[in-house]
Scaffold this active site. Structure first.
Site, PDB file in Angstrom:
ATOM      1  N   HIS A 251       0.813  -1.228   0.000  1.00  0.00           N
ATOM      2  CA  HIS A 251       0.000   0.000   0.000  1.00  0.00           C
ATOM      3  C   HIS A 251       0.840   1.269   0.000  1.00  0.00           C
ATOM      4  O   HIS A 251       0.688   2.104  -0.883  1.00  0.00           O
ATOM      5  CB  HIS A 251      -0.955   0.018   1.207  1.00  0.00           C
ATOM      6  CG  HIS A 251      -1.455   1.392   1.524  1.00  0.00           C
ATOM      7  ND1 HIS A 251      -2.541   1.948   0.897  1.00  0.00           N
ATOM      8  CD2 HIS A 251      -0.974   2.352   2.368  1.00  0.00           C
ATOM      9  CE1 HIS A 251      -2.712   3.184   1.345  1.00  0.00           C
ATOM     10  NE2 HIS A 251      -1.780   3.452   2.244  1.00  0.00           N
ATOM     11  N   GLU A 400     -23.640  19.075   5.177  1.00  0.00           N
ATOM     12  CA  GLU A 400     -22.741  20.239   5.112  1.00  0.00           C
ATOM     13  C   GLU A 400     -21.398  19.894   4.470  1.00  0.00           C
ATOM     14  O   GLU A 400     -20.855  20.671   3.674  1.00  0.00           O
ATOM     15  CB  GLU A 400     -22.495  20.809   6.516  1.00  0.00           C
ATOM     16  CG  GLU A 400     -23.736  21.371   7.198  1.00  0.00           C
ATOM     17  CD  GLU A 400     -24.568  20.305   7.908  1.00  0.00           C
ATOM     18  OE1 GLU A 400     -24.144  19.125   7.937  1.00  0.00           O
ATOM     19  OE2 GLU A 400     -25.639  20.642   8.437  1.00  0.00           O
TER      20      GLU A 400
HETATM   21  C1  TPP Z   1      -9.347  11.484   5.632  1.00  0.00           C
HETATM   22  C2  TPP Z   1      -8.163  10.582   5.576  1.00  0.00           C
HETATM   23  N1  TPP Z   1      -7.926   9.747   6.594  1.00  0.00           N
HETATM   24  C3  TPP Z   1      -6.842   8.962   6.585  1.00  0.00           C
HETATM   25  C4  TPP Z   1      -5.962   8.991   5.556  1.00  0.00           C
HETATM   26  C5  TPP Z   1      -4.709   8.149   5.569  1.00  0.00           C
HETATM   27  N2  TPP Z   1      -4.826   7.062   4.588  1.00  0.00           N
HETATM   28  C6  TPP Z   1      -4.267   7.110   3.385  1.00  0.00           C
HETATM   29  S1  TPP Z   1      -4.680   5.806   2.416  1.00  0.00           S
HETATM   30  C7  TPP Z   1      -5.629   5.141   3.630  1.00  0.00           C
HETATM   31  C8  TPP Z   1      -6.429   3.897   3.432  1.00  0.00           C
HETATM   32  C9  TPP Z   1      -5.876   2.999   2.450  1.00  0.00           C
HETATM   33  O1  TPP Z   1      -6.818   2.081   2.016  1.00  0.00           O
HETATM   34  P1  TPP Z   1      -7.521   2.222   0.627  1.00  0.00           P
HETATM   35  O2  TPP Z   1      -8.278   3.467   0.581  1.00  0.00           O
HETATM   36  O3  TPP Z   1      -8.249   0.975   0.383  1.00  0.00           O
HETATM   37  O4  TPP Z   1      -6.316   2.375  -0.385  1.00  0.00           O
HETATM   38  P2  TPP Z   1      -5.374   1.214  -0.933  1.00  0.00           P
HETATM   39  O5  TPP Z   1      -4.790   0.523   0.267  1.00  0.00           O
HETATM   40  O6  TPP Z   1      -6.229   0.306  -1.725  1.00  0.00           O
HETATM   41  O7  TPP Z   1      -4.339   1.925  -1.702  1.00  0.00           O
HETATM   42  C10 TPP Z   1      -5.593   5.930   4.773  1.00  0.00           C
HETATM   43  C11 TPP Z   1      -6.270   5.597   6.037  1.00  0.00           C
HETATM   44  C12 TPP Z   1      -6.251   9.880   4.499  1.00  0.00           C
HETATM   45  N3  TPP Z   1      -5.448   9.990   3.440  1.00  0.00           N
HETATM   46  N4  TPP Z   1      -7.364  10.636   4.517  1.00  0.00           N
END
Ligand code: TPP
Length: 655
Positions: A251, A400
């Protein structure tokens, strides 16, 4: 072709020693089908108004977008920029930044925002198509969204609004890889996204996100739908990485030399880092030019348009205001000079809008289910609906956050200046989107009423105390708090003229007297603060500073001080940010040199010291409000002219 994206993403993240290879590698097939077969764009003209929009809502997958921009031939996205991924000053920052990198439609990174921006873009498209015709405005909005985007609460507001408005040209490609940072999605989520979107009025389907023909068929079907579409594309995160693929290990960190070598072998990609063979480069570059004939044909259609209509379309896309604004502002000020109004500033805002809306057809208003309280809908405004997108008032529902993010999308799309309505206390519900509007330099205007304990009986849950200070903390955001009907008109004008940033208009529920008399062509709020009432003599002993509804308290305190033969001046401070941006000499002149400074504002002190000095007196709130009629609250919390005069006199005695 998809492997070119994968290789560039692996190599750039490895070189930067930071970044997210998993999403670009997993979503590469989906993106390749979209960009080579569907997306209407021309890499030679990233701002062609009728291009399809592509929003990478999962901004952490930025290398997907940068690889696409590079491969399709965006001039500025050179291989050197890819090599400088995440380095200072590069066009390839960690997350995509609007206005920084040509081809990036919106700044993403805070999950969920991009999806909600896209809803605003799709609204803008439907609205402008209704006004200018599908000959000129006819494009789709595509979103690539991740699990994280769909877990965020804002996504629910966004998809519900899109479903309700039947935004059929909005297509969300969901990178359904079942992995987030902590591990398998099953740790925290068990939503059936297809059913969820269907429940919100979308067409929704699930496909294999590595099968180009399945992706093609799904997008084809989505384009024919009369509803917005979700395509849940089952993918493998880090596709091609033999050990880390399919797991959270791909990731958000470099894969490492060994895993990259193994991935290259598995994908059959034998070229060295940052090299793409000509046989793959060529079809990618061709994809970047695929839309050129469509763009040229569009330019011909625009040229053939009725000249006034064409000029109007071009003006709106440029974001220039009409030359009718000045006359509209004058007419309002003239009426207020003739017949002063003792009204709430929220009503003054409606009065201003009655003149502004006909003068500026690009204004599209709305409210998050507080229309009657926010006074954002004038009598002649028609609501926007799925059966009539030409309406200029949007019932956003109680959403909002989705509203503020959709407004960002409308502003980014161009052709529209969106304004909203909600209570100031709920600016907290909009804050992440407001922050992004400020970061992106977008002109969105939030009308936020019920701006203090002055709202009265609804009590402390609804009474903003720290919100003004919290909003003033956001860079590039102008927070206006006008004191009367004339200032309200002037602040509206300044917000409209602030082309490179958002504005908040903090307005009262309760009536306030008109403090500005006579006709003054000059916009006195433009300096951020000005002397509303001068002292009787040249050397004021006291300077009284206030904003909004408390300016009238300061004016009354001045009278009390005069009775005690103390000369005081009153300074209205409708906008801190403009005052701080003013030339030093002007700022100093407004702040003055009285031996005693007293400020009064029905909020917390934070921020005021920069104007009045840290030793000055501040009369405001130090905790939450209470539920009572507003006059009782002003007495209870000591926000009265008597208290202001008393504090000023006590300070004078000490000085
Ligand atoms: C509002 C917010 N909360 C937390 C994050 C930190 N963050 C970045 S990617 C992610 C989650 C990753 O999972 P996914 O969206 O499924 O992406 P993938 O692993 O498939 O790339 C998080 C929690 C963020 N970028 N934005």
């Amino acid at each position: 072709m998809a492997n070119a994206i994968r290789a560039l993403a692996m190599d750039a993240v490895e070189q930067a020693k930071a970044g997210h290879p998993g999403l670009p590698m997993g979503a590469a097939d989906v993106a390749t089908v979209l960009f080579t077969r569907f997306l209407k764009f021309d890499s030679a003209d990233p701002s062609w108004p009728d291009r399809d929009r592509f929003v990478l809502s999962a901004g952490h997958g930025s290398m997907l977008l940068y690889a696409l921009l590079h491969l399709t031939g965006y001039e500025t996205m050179t291989i050197d920029e890819i090599k400088r991924f995440r380095q200072l000053g590069s066009l390839t920052p960690g997350h995509p930044e609007y206005g920084h990198t040509p081809g990036v439609e919106t700044t993403t990174g805070p999950l969920g925002q991009g999806l909600a921006n896209a809803v605003g873009m799709a609204i803008a498209e439907r609205h402008l198509a209704a006004l200018f015709g599908s000959n000129i405005v006819d494009h789709s909005t595509y979103v690539l969204a991740s699990d994280g985007d769909l877990m965020e609460g804002i996504s629910q507001e966004a998809i519900a609004l899109a479903g309700h408005l039947k935004l059929k040209k909005l297509i969300v490609l969901f990178d359904d890889n079942g992995i987030s940072i902590d591990g398998p999605l099953a740790l925290a989520d068990s939503v059936d996204q297809v059913k969820r979107f269907e429940a919100a009025g979308w067409a929704a389907t699930r496909i294999d996100g590595h099968d180009p023909e399945a992706i093609t068929a799904a997008i084809e079907a989505a384009k024919k739908s009369d509803r917005p579409s979700l395509i849940a594309c089952r993918t493998t995160i880090g596709f091609g990485a033999p050990n880390k693929g399919g797991t959270e290990k791909s990731h958000g960190s470099p894969l490492g030399a060994e895993e990259i070598a193994a991935a290259r072998a598995k994908l059959g990609w034998s070229d060295p880092p940052f090299e793409v063979p000509a046989s793959i480069r060529e079809p990618w570059l061709a994809a970047g030019k695929r839309g050129r004939p469509a763009r040229l044909a569009w330019e011909m259609r625009l040229a053939a348009l009725d000249p006034p209509q064409r000029a109007e379309f071009e003006r709106r896309i440029r974001g220039d205001l009409t030359d009718k604004l000045g006359a509209a502002v004058r007419s309002v000020k003239d009426k207020l000079a003739q017949a002063p109004k003792e009204i709430a500033t929220r009503s003054a805002s409606e009065f201003a809008l009655e003149a502004l809306l006909p003068a500026l057809p690009e204004l599209v208003g709305g409210s998050a289910d507080l229309t009657g309280s926010n006074n954002t809908r004038t009598k002649t405004m028609k609501a926007m609906s799925a059966s009539d997108y030409s309406g200029r008032f949007i019932h956003y529902g109680v959403r909002e956050h989705g509203m503020a993010a959709a407004m960002n999308g409308m502003a980014l799309h161009g052709g529209i200046i969106p304004y909203s309505g909600t209570f100031l206390v709920f600016s907290d519900y909009c804050r992440p989107a407001i922050r992004l509007a400020a970061l992106m330099g977008q002109r969105v205007i939030h009308v936020m009423t019920h701006d203090s304990i002055g709202l009265g009986e609804d009590g402390p849950t609804h009474q903003p105390v720290e919100q003004l200070a919290a909003l003033r903390a956001i860079p590039n955001l102008k927070v206006f708090r006008p004191c009367d009907a004339v200032e309200t008109m002037e602040c509206w004008q300044l917000a409209l003229e602030s082309k490179t940033g958002p504005s908040i208009l903090a307005l009262t529920r309760q009536n306030v007297p008109q403090l500005r008399h006579g006709f003054d062509e000059h916009n006195r709020c433009a300096l951020g603060a000005y002397e509303l009432i001068a002292a009787e003599d040249d050397a004021a002993a006291v300077s009284l500073f206030a904003t909004g509804s408390e300016v009238a308290i300061a004016v009354a305190a001045k009278t009390l001080l005069a009775e005690r033969r103390v000369s005081a001046r009153v300074v209205s401070v409708p906008c801190f940010e403009l005052l701080f941006a003013a030339p030093q000499a002007k700022r100093a002149a407004v702040i003055g040199t009285a031996s005693v400074n007293v400020a009064v504002e029905a909020g917390i002190r934070q921020g005021w010291d920069a104007i009045i000095g840290s030793d000055a007196a501040f009369i405001g709130m130090t905790g939450f409000g209470a539920s009572a009629p507003y006059k009782d609250l002003y007495h209870h919390f000591g926000l009265t002219a008597e208290k202001v005069a008393e504090v000023a006199l006590a300070r004078l005695r000490k000085s």
